[in-house]
Design a protein around this motif. Structure first.
Motif, PDB file in Angstrom:
ATOM      1  N   THR A  45       0.833  -1.606  -0.333  1.00  0.00           N
ATOM      2  CA  THR A  45      -0.194   0.258  -0.021  1.00  0.00           C
ATOM      3  C   THR A  45       1.200   1.195   0.030  1.00  0.00           C
ATOM      4  OG1 THR A  45      -1.594  -1.128   1.261  1.00  0.00           O
ATOM      5  CG2 THR A  45      -2.006   0.989   1.608  1.00  0.00           C
ATOM      6  N   VAL A  46       2.188   1.211   0.835  1.00  0.00           N
ATOM      7  CA  VAL A  46       2.701   2.319   0.995  1.00  0.00           C
ATOM      8  C   VAL A  46       3.242   2.518  -0.281  1.00  0.00           C
ATOM      9  CG1 VAL A  46       4.864   3.521   2.228  1.00  0.00           C
ATOM     10  CG2 VAL A  46       2.999   1.918   3.672  1.00  0.00           C
ATOM     11  N   ARG A  47       4.041   1.574  -0.406  1.00  0.00           N
ATOM     12  CA  ARG A  47       4.526   1.349  -2.309  1.00  0.00           C
ATOM     13  C   ARG A  47       3.128   2.265  -3.366  1.00  0.00           C
ATOM     14  NH1 ARG A  47       9.739   0.177  -3.203  1.00  0.00           N
ATOM     15  NH2 ARG A  47      10.851  -0.939  -1.300  1.00  0.00           N
ATOM     16  N   SER A  48       2.916   1.895  -3.728  1.00  0.00           N
ATOM     17  CA  SER A  48       1.532   2.070  -4.124  1.00  0.00           C
ATOM     18  C   SER A  48       1.227   3.721  -4.398  1.00  0.00           C
ATOM     19  CB  SER A  48       0.572   1.382  -4.732  1.00  0.00           C
ATOM     20  OG  SER A  48      -0.375   1.452  -5.144  1.00  0.00           O
ATOM     21  N   LYS A  49       0.987   4.229  -2.888  1.00  0.00           N
ATOM     22  CA  LYS A  49       0.811   5.607  -2.868  1.00  0.00           C
ATOM     23  C   LYS A  49       2.118   6.296  -3.361  1.00  0.00           C
ATOM     24  CE  LYS A  49      -2.745   5.211   0.345  1.00  0.00           C
ATOM     25  NZ  LYS A  49      -3.865   6.193   1.404  1.00  0.00           N
ATOM     26  N   LEU A  50       2.662   5.855  -2.640  1.00  0.00           N
ATOM     27  CA  LEU A  50       4.779   6.928  -2.783  1.00  0.00           C
ATOM     28  C   LEU A  50       5.107   7.022  -4.654  1.00  0.00           C
ATOM     29  CD1 LEU A  50       6.713   6.367  -0.535  1.00  0.00           C
ATOM     30  CD2 LEU A  50       5.649   8.008  -0.595  1.00  0.00           C
ATOM     31  N   GLU A  51       4.874   5.733  -5.285  1.00  0.00           N
ATOM     32  CA  GLU A  51       4.353   5.789  -6.580  1.00  0.00           C
ATOM     33  C   GLU A  51       4.233   6.001  -7.641  1.00  0.00           C
ATOM     34  OE1 GLU A  51       4.579   1.150  -7.202  1.00  0.00           O
ATOM     35  OE2 GLU A  51       6.811   1.079  -7.066  1.00  0.00           O
ATOM     36  N   SER A  52       2.721   6.870  -6.588  1.00  0.00           N
ATOM     37  CA  SER A  52       1.267   7.448  -7.455  1.00  0.00           C
ATOM     38  C   SER A  52       2.179   8.839  -7.722  1.00  0.00           C
ATOM     39  CB  SER A  52       0.392   7.329  -6.914  1.00  0.00           C
ATOM     40  OG  SER A  52       0.559   7.626  -5.551  1.00  0.00           O
ATOM     41  N   ILE A  53       2.840   8.998  -6.547  1.00  0.00           N
ATOM     42  CA  ILE A  53       2.992   9.941  -6.226  1.00  0.00           C
ATOM     43  C   ILE A  53       4.235  10.855  -6.813  1.00  0.00           C
ATOM     44  CG2 ILE A  53       4.343  12.323  -4.423  1.00  0.00           C
ATOM     45  CD1 ILE A  53       2.454  10.746  -2.335  1.00  0.00           C
ATOM     46  N   THR A  54       5.309   9.654  -7.260  1.00  0.00           N
ATOM     47  CA  THR A  54       6.425  10.407  -8.117  1.00  0.00           C
ATOM     48  C   THR A  54       6.249  10.294  -9.519  1.00  0.00           C
ATOM     49  OG1 THR A  54       7.078   7.552  -7.816  1.00  0.00           O
ATOM     50  CG2 THR A  54       7.752   9.183  -6.036  1.00  0.00           C
ATOM     51  N   ARG A  55       5.072   9.092  -9.779  1.00  0.00           N
ATOM     52  CA  ARG A  55       4.801   8.858 -11.217  1.00  0.00           C
ATOM     53  C   ARG A  55       3.762   9.938 -11.265  1.00  0.00           C
ATOM     54  NH1 ARG A  55       3.848   3.695 -10.875  1.00  0.00           N
ATOM     55  NH2 ARG A  55       1.858   3.964  -9.617  1.00  0.00           N
ATOM     56  N   SER A  56       2.927  11.293 -10.529  1.00  0.00           N
ATOM     57  CA  SER A  56       2.229  12.377 -10.891  1.00  0.00           C
ATOM     58  C   SER A  56       3.016  13.756 -11.765  1.00  0.00           C
ATOM     59  CB  SER A  56       2.082  13.042  -9.580  1.00  0.00           C
ATOM     60  OG  SER A  56       1.251  13.755  -9.965  1.00  0.00           O
ATOM     61  N   SER A  57       2.267  14.147 -12.545  1.00  0.00           N
ATOM     62  CA  SER A  57       3.596  15.034 -13.165  1.00  0.00           C
ATOM     63  C   SER A  57       3.059  16.410 -12.054  1.00  0.00           C
ATOM     64  CB  SER A  57       2.745  15.274 -14.627  1.00  0.00           C
ATOM     65  OG  SER A  57       0.844  15.797 -14.426  1.00  0.00           O
ATOM     66  N   SER A  58       2.742  16.551 -11.912  1.00  0.00           N
ATOM     67  CA  SER A  58       2.339  17.635 -10.664  1.00  0.00           C
ATOM     68  C   SER A  58       3.215  18.047  -9.787  1.00  0.00           C
ATOM     69  CB  SER A  58       0.982  18.178 -10.439  1.00  0.00           C
ATOM     70  OG  SER A  58       0.640  16.802  -9.675  1.00  0.00           O
ATOM     71  N   THR A  59       3.795  16.688  -8.733  1.00  0.00           N
ATOM     72  CA  THR A  59       5.159  16.037  -8.491  1.00  0.00           C
ATOM     73  C   THR A  59       6.188  16.100  -8.612  1.00  0.00           C
ATOM     74  OG1 THR A  59       4.050  14.208  -7.936  1.00  0.00           O
ATOM     75  CG2 THR A  59       2.385  16.105  -6.741  1.00  0.00           C
ATOM     76  N   GLN A  60       6.138  15.679  -9.910  1.00  0.00           N
ATOM     77  CA  GLN A  60       7.573  15.461 -10.539  1.00  0.00           C
ATOM     78  C   GLN A  60       8.621  16.463 -10.167  1.00  0.00           C
ATOM     79  OE1 GLN A  60       7.481  13.545 -13.988  1.00  0.00           O
ATOM     80  NE2 GLN A  60       7.336  11.430 -13.648  1.00  0.00           N
ATOM     81  N   LYS A  61       8.224  17.354 -10.729  1.00  0.00           N
ATOM     82  CA  LYS A  61       9.547  18.549 -10.714  1.00  0.00           C
ATOM     83  C   LYS A  61       9.681  19.151  -9.287  1.00  0.00           C
ATOM     84  CE  LYS A  61       6.314  22.296 -10.564  1.00  0.00           C
ATOM     85  NZ  LYS A  61       5.297  23.710 -10.577  1.00  0.00           N
ATOM     86  N   MET A  62       9.005  18.879  -7.823  1.00  0.00           N
ATOM     87  CA  MET A  62       9.494  18.920  -6.666  1.00  0.00           C
ATOM     88  C   MET A  62       9.865  18.079  -6.233  1.00  0.00           C
ATOM     89  SD  MET A  62       5.409  19.345  -5.098  1.00  0.00           S
ATOM     90  CE  MET A  62       4.551  20.786  -6.400  1.00  0.00           C
ATOM     91  N   LEU A  63      10.245  16.349  -6.953  1.00  0.00           N
ATOM     92  CA  LEU A  63      11.139  15.336  -6.370  1.00  0.00           C
ATOM     93  C   LEU A  63      12.807  15.835  -6.950  1.00  0.00           C
ATOM     94  CD1 LEU A  63       9.064  12.781  -6.843  1.00  0.00           C
ATOM     95  CD2 LEU A  63       9.450  13.765  -4.571  1.00  0.00           C
ATOM     96  N   SER A  64      13.338  15.030  -6.172  1.00  0.00           N
ATOM     97  CA  SER A  64      15.213  15.385  -6.487  1.00  0.00           C
ATOM     98  C   SER A  64      14.887  14.416  -7.335  1.00  0.00           C
ATOM     99  CB  SER A  64      16.416  15.233  -5.351  1.00  0.00           C
ATOM    100  OG  SER A  64      16.587  15.986  -5.341  1.00  0.00           O
ATOM    101  N   ASP A  65      14.769  12.594  -7.334  1.00  0.00           N
ATOM    102  CA  ASP A  65      14.257  11.543  -8.071  1.00  0.00           C
ATOM    103  C   ASP A  65      12.984  11.137  -8.106  1.00  0.00           C
ATOM    104  OD1 ASP A  65      15.479   9.860  -9.834  1.00  0.00           O
ATOM    105  OD2 ASP A  65      17.278   9.520  -8.457  1.00  0.00           O
TER     106      ASP A  65
END
Length: 788
Positions: free
Chosen positions: A167-187
């Motif tokens: 569940t945790v991985r699924s939620k986090l991966e949805s965040i990392t794949r989101s176009s709106s949040t990708q620019k906020m992530l270093s990786d």
């Protein structure tokens, strides 16, 4: 003793021995290994090594894998300690390895009939402990990981953990794949900090995710944040992992308690496995050295043949023959330095230590070694710098200590006795010391380069000279030990070989008195005579071997001739019988016709028919006296040389066939004829040829007649599958032979054969009943069956 072990390099020998050990159990026994002074104990240890060597010779290997020293684990469990998963799997692996070794040895003894009394005794003391092994391996895998199947609770907890993680991985991966949040992530990755799932967020977007910051990069530009959306699930995951840890600890405590219950048995198993590992280590070392078990005595008698120093390579070592303690107790080895005297001394000493340690020694078979109560050695220059002692003083201090302790059960080794002082005084001291030690009854091997000691053995009863051979042509020692020949000076010969002017050599010879010259000439003569005798002995041995080979070939040829002669005689007899049988048939036919004619009124006199039949019966072939003699002698020779227990024979005086069950002596055998046993002379027996035996068996199979079957079947030593096949065939043979009751001997052993026999006969349609043997019938080791 410690000094002797050091100077004879006993620890180097133990280092070589450790190269063949399989576990730390055997290694510990090697580290504590020391020579024994008890003859019976040494014999037992030598017998153990011999049994180990026999196993390696027959099987090539021994299953010692998986065994480790778990004594500390068992003791900690015994006092209530909890073992780790890796420690528990080591216990299970060692239990399994011990059981495999136990089965390996017991199978060789019980099923294959190999005599291994000492190894078998150790193996039978190993307790299988299969319950502990099974419980541990059901809970822990080979890598020391506690399995989900260890308990229902652990399985449930781990399912929850996997669910939360997913569940945790699924939620986090949805965040990392989101176009709106990708620019906020270093990786765009999911990682772990402080055992919690996080994502790498750029510093300036810290407030966009909320949650908890667990770490930051070295530059501070990246924060590892656990977003608020997964904090609750991460908390649940953390709680599940804590539950997992507690459940695993509970399982390990339970398994540790199980080990504690059987700790004493585990410790006993460890003791037996250590001994067995040590025995097979000694056997492997013996195999490497091509060593053999010496005969042992406590009389101080040594007779070693082709002895090799175990620490020298095959290219360096030269085998030597040494005798001591029988006709002489002092062996004085003389000759120049660097000639190999010290190597000879160390070979005798180290091989004695090996034998008394239960190790096979690198000598030929039938060599003999003594078990001494004390071994002393003064070898090499070990002067004490701290005590400011000279070489002579150092040696003399050691010799004084030796003389104060030596007795008739001692072996004393002196290297360069009396060296380091004035030659005249040194030689006199050496002679006096040798006399004193000899008078105390000890066995002595001493080396010296003093010429005065060359005549010592000629003037002392119980002493023998020896030397190490030197090749003047190559200017090198050959290291061959010459018993009975003192070492001679090679100075003049070596100098001449190196080109020194002959005039100088001649003037040097003039400085030597005539007595010394006579001694040197005598030594040269002795060396020549010994070499000549050795050459002649080798030639005689070769002639003897050739004669023995020729004798064997002639005996084989004579046996073939006898067999051929008997075969030809039998063929002629058979042909004559066939001719007579044919004539009988024709004559009977004619006589029958004559009788018919007589019935019809044709005049045929009865006495003519009777006379015809009489002449016909007398037509059987009659052997001449010479033929009878040849046949009788052939039967005697054949009975003497070829009849043995197990053969099928014909008793000539009865005309009955039987089976040899026991050889009484060279002229008498016990023979089984049907249900009767009788003693028969060898010359009254005819060995049935193999083809004839096969033909008889075929006829018996078809007709059920004339088929010899023993009233019991012995299965001891047979493998299970082979034994069951033999039982089925035996029951068929016994039915054909007309037996109503037979015995099947299977022994007690593990009970596998007995169980298999009971089951087979129970299902057999022609078996009426089966029972265990009575008090006088072998008891539980015998099954008596009644046939329909």
């Amino acid at each position: 003793m410690e000094r002797v072990l050091r100077v004879l390099e006993y620890n180097k020998l133990k280092s070589q021995l450790q190269e063949h050990v399989s576990s730390s159990l055997g290694k510990q026994l090697i580290e504590t290994l020391k020579p024994s002074t008890d003859l019976e104990e040494v014999k037992k240890h030598q017998a153990e090594t011999s049994e180990g060597a026999q196993v390696l010779r027959l099987k090539g290997h021994v299953p010692l894998g998986g065994i480790s020293d778990v004594r500390a684990h068992a003791k900690r469990a015994q006092i209530g300690g909890s073992l780790s998963a890796s420690e528990l799997i080591s216990v299970a692996s060692t239990i399994y390895g011990g059981r495999q070794l136990k089965k390996f040895i017991e199978t060789m003894v019980e099923e294959e009939g190999i005599e291994l009394p000492l190894l078998y005794d150790y193996a039978t003391r190993i307790e299988p402990l299969t319950d502990i092994e099974r419980e541990i391996k059901q809970c822990i895998d080979d890598n020391g990981h506690v399995l989900d199947s260890a308990s229902a609770a652990l399985r449930t907890i781990r399912q929850q953990i996997r669910s939360f993680e997913s569940t945790v991985r699924s939620k986090l991966e949805s965040i990392t794949r989101s176009s709106s949040t990708q620019k906020m992530l270093s990786d765009a990755i999911v990682t772990i900090r402080n055992d919690r799932f996080v994502i790498p967020v750029k510093q300036e977007y810290r407030s966009a995710f909320g949650g908890i910051v667990h770490d930051q990069s070295a530059s501070g530009a990246t924060l590892f944040i656990e977003p608020q959306a997964i904090v609750t699930i991460n908390n649940q995951l953390r709680e599940a992992k804590i539950k997992e840890t507690h459940e695993v600890e509970r399982i390990l405590v339970e398994l540790s308690a199980l080990v504690s219950e059987h700790a004493e048995s585990i410790l006993i198993n460890m003791e037996q496995l250590a001994i067995l590992d040590f025995i097979f280590t000694k056997a492997n070392y013996a195999k490497r050295l091509k060593a053999s078990a010496p005969r042992l005595n406590d009389k101080g008698f040594i007779k070693i043949k082709k002895a090799r120093h175990p620490l020298l390579t095959d290219e360096e070592v030269v085998p030597i023959d040494v005798e001591l303690g029988d006709s002489y107790r002092s062996l004085i080895i003389t000759g120049p330095n660097t000639g190999g005297k010290t190597v000879t001394l160390k070979t005798v000493g180290l091989l004695t230590l090996m034998a008394q340690s239960g190790l096979h020694v690198p000598v030929e078979e039938e060599s003999e070694m003594a078990v001494y109560q004390q071994i002393f050695a003064d070898i090499g220059d070990e002067q004490s710098i701290e005590q400011s002692l000279s070489t002579f003083s150092s040696h003399m201090t050691n010799i004084v200590d030796i003389i104060s302790k030596v007795d008739f059960q001692s072996l004393v080794l002196f290297d360069e006795l009396g060296a380091g002082t004035d030659p005249t005084e040194g030689a006199a001291l050496a002679i006096s010391i040798l006399d004193d030690v000899y008078n105390r009854g000890a066995c002595v091997v001493a080396t010296t380069h003093y010429s005065e000691l060359k005549g010592y053995a000629y003037n002392r009863e119980g002493a023998m000279n020896a030397s190490v051979e030197f090749d003047v042509e190559t200017l090198r020692p050959t290291y061959r030990l010459l018993i009975g020949v003192p070492g001679r000076s090679n100075a003049f010969a070596i100098s001449r070989r190196l080109g020194l002017d002959e005039r100088i050599i001649d003037r040097a010879k003039e400085q030597i008195d005539s007595e010394s010259n006579q001694i040197e000439n005598m030594i040269v003569s002795l060396e020549t005579s010994q070499k000549s005798a050795e050459t002649e002995r080798n030639a005689a041995n070769q002639v003897r071997k050739e004669a023995e080979q020729l004798k064997r070939e002639i005996e084989e040829q004579l046996e073939q001739i006898e067999e051929q002669k008997e075969r030809m005689l039998k063929e002629a007899e058979d042909k004559a019988k066939q001719a007579v049988e044919k004539a009988k048939e024709e004559a009977e036919f004619i006589i029958g016709e004559l009788r018919e004619m007589q019935k019809k009124g044709v005049q045929v006199k009865e006495h003519q028919i009777i006379d015809a039949k009489k002449h016909l019966e007398q037509a059987a072939p009659i052997l001449t006296a010479k033929q009878k003699k040849v046949k009788k002698e052939a039967a005697k020779a054949r009975a003497k040389h070829t009849i043995k227990v197990g053969d099928d024979v014909k008793v000539l005086s009865f005309g009955q066939k039987g089976h040899i069950i026991e050889k009484i002596n060279e002229t008498e055998f016990n023979v089984q004829i049907g249900i009767m046993k009788m003693k028969v002379k060898a010359d009254d027996l005819q060995l049935l040829d193999k083809p004839k035996q096969q033909e008889t068996r075929m006829i018996a199979t078809v007709k059920g007649n004339d088929h010899h079957v023993k009233p019991e079947l012995d299965l001891r030593g047979e493998r299970y599958e082979d034994a069951m096949q033999k039982v089925e065939k035996y029951i068929d043979d016994a039915l054909l032979a007309g037996y109503h009751q037979v015995s099947i001997i299977h022994g007690k052993g593990t009970g596998a054969l007995r169980k298999g026999v009971k089951q087979l006969v129970k299902q057999h349609s022609r078996v009426k009943s089966a029972r265990d043997g009575g008090m006088n019938e072998g008891g539980l080791g015998n099954t008596v069956i009644e046939l329909k």
